[in-house]
Motif scaffolding. Structure first.
Motif, PDB file in Angstrom:
ATOM      1  N   THR A  97       0.847  -1.182   0.000  1.00  0.00           N
ATOM      2  CA  THR A  97       0.000   0.000   0.000  1.00  0.00           C
ATOM      3  C   THR A  97       0.891   1.242   0.000  1.00  0.00           C
ATOM      4  N   HIS A  98       0.249   2.392  -0.199  1.00  0.00           N
ATOM      5  CA  HIS A  98       0.920   3.655   0.072  1.00  0.00           C
ATOM      6  C   HIS A  98       1.074   3.757   1.583  1.00  0.00           C
ATOM      7  N   LYS A  99       1.906   4.668   2.056  1.00  0.00           N
ATOM      8  CA  LYS A  99       2.112   4.823   3.498  1.00  0.00           C
ATOM      9  C   LYS A  99       0.815   5.169   4.231  1.00  0.00           C
ATOM     10  N   ASP A 100      -0.112   5.861   3.562  1.00  0.00           N
ATOM     11  CA  ASP A 100      -1.376   6.216   4.208  1.00  0.00           C
ATOM     12  C   ASP A 100      -2.380   5.067   4.203  1.00  0.00           C
ATOM     13  N   GLY A 101      -1.978   3.901   3.661  1.00  0.00           N
ATOM     14  CA  GLY A 101      -2.856   2.732   3.645  1.00  0.00           C
ATOM     15  C   GLY A 101      -3.668   2.563   2.383  1.00  0.00           C
TER      16      GLY A 101
END
Length: 153
Positions: free
Chosen positions: A145-149
């Motif tokens: 995922t991206h770091k923000d989920g």
């Protein structure tokens, strides 16, 4: 314990990183020794890094310890604190939960081989401090995922 015929095993590549990151590990091939004998509590891989290849993006794990032992060639261990050259007979370990991103890079002109050994936690999160990337393993499986989920498209 069953003998593993390492010579008969195929080298496999790929890592599954999303498209923007996949090129980093081009030139990394593995023989999954632990899988060959059904190990499920920890993994053992014989890994080959071609010149210019990296073991992974720089990362660290919340729950999984990692250990590497260099068999031949020369690798550069890249961590938050700098770089260390590893040669045949050298080893390094990475304790779960220590937020110090690491990777191995082959900056030499010949392939390098090493053993990588790591825990297989059923729930895990890996952090990639240099990239907008996270790895998550839970009851839904494994995914990047991206770091923000948010998921990669």
């Amino acid at each position: 314990m069953p003998r593993i015929d390492i010579g008969a095993m195929e080298w496999t590549g790929g890592w599954g990183y999303p498209a923007p990151f996949a090129g980093t590990v081009a030139g990394r091939m593995r023989k999954r020794l632990g899988n060959a004998v059904g190990l499920d509590q920890f993994g053992v891989n014989l890994t080959r890094l071609e010149p210019g290849a990296a073991s992974a993006l720089r990362h660290w794990h919340e729950r999984e310890d990692e250990f590497v032992y260099v068999l031949d060639g020369e690798l550069v261990l890249v961590e938050d604190g700098g770089e260390t050259v590893l040669r045949a007979g050298d080893a390094a370990g990475f304790k779960a939960g220590v937020a110090d991103g690491h990777q191995l890079v082959n900056r030499s002109d010949r392939p390098a081989h090493y053993l990588e050994i790591g825990a297989r936690s059923p729930v895990e999160r890996a952090h990639y401090p240099d990239d907008d990337l996270a790895a998550v393993k839970d009851e839904r499986g494994f995914r990047f995922t991206h770091k923000d989920g948010s998921p990669y498209a």
